[in-house]
Write a protein that holds these residues in place. Structure first.
Motif, PDB file in Angstrom:
ATOM      1  N   LYS A 163     -42.517  32.145 -21.848  1.00  0.00           N
ATOM      2  CA  LYS A 163     -43.359  30.963 -21.623  1.00  0.00           C
ATOM      3  C   LYS A 163     -43.480  30.179 -22.922  1.00  0.00           C
ATOM      4  CE  LYS A 163     -46.382  33.111 -18.200  1.00  0.00           C
ATOM      5  NZ  LYS A 163     -47.786  33.460 -17.905  1.00  0.00           N
ATOM      6  N   LYS A 205     -32.985  27.534 -24.963  1.00  0.00           N
ATOM      7  CA  LYS A 205     -33.601  27.595 -23.629  1.00  0.00           C
ATOM      8  C   LYS A 205     -32.509  27.752 -22.588  1.00  0.00           C
ATOM      9  CE  LYS A 205     -36.162  24.956 -20.235  1.00  0.00           C
ATOM     10  NZ  LYS A 205     -35.009  24.621 -19.402  1.00  0.00           N
ATOM     11  N   ASP A 206     -31.430  26.997 -22.736  1.00  0.00           N
ATOM     12  CA  ASP A 206     -30.294  27.114 -21.826  1.00  0.00           C
ATOM     13  C   ASP A 206     -29.719  28.534 -21.873  1.00  0.00           C
ATOM     14  OD1 ASP A 206     -27.931  26.032 -20.202  1.00  0.00           O
ATOM     15  OD2 ASP A 206     -26.945  26.762 -22.024  1.00  0.00           O
ATOM     16  N   THR A 207     -29.549  29.077 -23.065  1.00  0.00           N
ATOM     17  CA  THR A 207     -28.992  30.422 -23.219  1.00  0.00           C
ATOM     18  C   THR A 207     -29.861  31.462 -22.540  1.00  0.00           C
ATOM     19  OG1 THR A 207     -27.933  29.792 -25.300  1.00  0.00           O
ATOM     20  CG2 THR A 207     -28.237  32.145 -24.912  1.00  0.00           C
ATOM     21  N   LEU A 208     -31.186  31.318 -22.655  1.00  0.00           N
ATOM     22  CA  LEU A 208     -32.098  32.261 -22.012  1.00  0.00           C
ATOM     23  C   LEU A 208     -32.056  32.167 -20.484  1.00  0.00           C
ATOM     24  CD1 LEU A 208     -35.246  31.915 -24.304  1.00  0.00           C
ATOM     25  CD2 LEU A 208     -33.743  33.914 -24.101  1.00  0.00           C
ATOM     26  N   MET A 209     -31.705  30.992 -19.971  1.00  0.00           N
ATOM     27  CA  MET A 209     -31.796  30.773 -18.532  1.00  0.00           C
ATOM     28  C   MET A 209     -30.509  31.046 -17.757  1.00  0.00           C
ATOM     29  SD  MET A 209     -34.269  27.492 -18.260  1.00  0.00           S
ATOM     30  CE  MET A 209     -34.285  27.625 -16.487  1.00  0.00           C
ATOM     31  N   ARG A 210     -29.379  31.108 -18.421  1.00  0.00           N
ATOM     32  CA  ARG A 210     -28.143  31.291 -17.667  1.00  0.00           C
ATOM     33  C   ARG A 210     -27.385  32.515 -18.148  1.00  0.00           C
ATOM     34  NH1 ARG A 210     -23.868  29.849 -20.766  1.00  0.00           N
ATOM     35  NH2 ARG A 210     -24.392  28.443 -22.458  1.00  0.00           N
ATOM     36  N   ARG A 211     -26.472  32.908 -17.342  1.00  0.00           N
ATOM     37  CA  ARG A 211     -25.620  34.048 -17.681  1.00  0.00           C
ATOM     38  C   ARG A 211     -24.675  33.648 -18.815  1.00  0.00           C
ATOM     39  NH1 ARG A 211     -24.459  37.824 -13.192  1.00  0.00           N
ATOM     40  NH2 ARG A 211     -24.030  39.631 -14.451  1.00  0.00           N
ATOM     41  N   GLN A 218     -39.875  37.627 -18.882  1.00  0.00           N
ATOM     42  CA  GLN A 218     -40.413  36.273 -18.741  1.00  0.00           C
ATOM     43  C   GLN A 218     -40.633  35.671 -20.122  1.00  0.00           C
ATOM     44  OE1 GLN A 218     -44.518  35.851 -17.294  1.00  0.00           O
ATOM     45  NE2 GLN A 218     -43.761  34.300 -15.880  1.00  0.00           N
ATOM     46  N   ARG A 275     -33.557  19.964 -20.781  1.00  0.00           N
ATOM     47  CA  ARG A 275     -32.183  20.090 -20.306  1.00  0.00           C
ATOM     48  C   ARG A 275     -31.209  20.437 -21.430  1.00  0.00           C
ATOM     49  NH1 ARG A 275     -27.848  16.814 -19.792  1.00  0.00           N
ATOM     50  NH2 ARG A 275     -28.907  14.892 -20.300  1.00  0.00           N
TER      51      ARG A 275
END
Length: 139
Positions: free
Chosen positions: A95, A121-127, A93, A116
């Protein structure tokens, strides 16, 4: 705009890793050492990316921002790194806690766009496609 490739180089140095990014060398250690861990460096990069994304988008929109401050926290269960097959070895996780000083009414829009468009942040959230190759040198 063409694709951009980022690079870093590293080597083992005792019980630490020395990583060079551009002309800056970082000494990175294991959990429990006095040096920042890879996870802490990742979190620092993710936080700075978010702060700079907010700055970039506010400037792009002509929104006055006086200051951006932040805190980021990541949770990891060390049992995953230690080999427990039931626990992922990485961060479980992340935060962010951000404070933005601005009187501009469009700041909420800046923040929505920043959530967005922030690259890390994008890299952490997607494969992400990761390719690892290696050579073993006989010494």
């Amino acid at each position: 705009m063409p694709m951009i490739t980022f690079t870093a180089e590293g080597r083992l140095d005792g019980d630490s890793a020395r990583v060079t990014i551009k002309d800056t060398e970082l000494k990175i250690g294991l959990m429990g050492s006095d040096d920042p861990t890879p996870e802490e460096v990742l979190l620092g990069a993710a936080l700075s990316c978010m702060i700079l994304t907010i700055y970039y988008i506010s400037r792009e929109m002509g929104v006055q921002v006086k200051n951006v401050e932040g805190y980021i926290e990541g949770t990891l269960d060390p049992k995953g790194f230690q080999g427990d097959p039931n626990i992922p070895p990485g961060l479980l996780q992340v935060k962010y806690d951000l404070t933005i000083d601005s009187d501009d009414e469009r700041m909420d829009e800046v923040m929505k766009l920043s959530m967005r468009r922030c690259p890390l942040k994008d890299t952490l959230m997607r494969r992400v496609d990761v390719d690892v190759s290696w050579k073993i040198r006989k010494t």
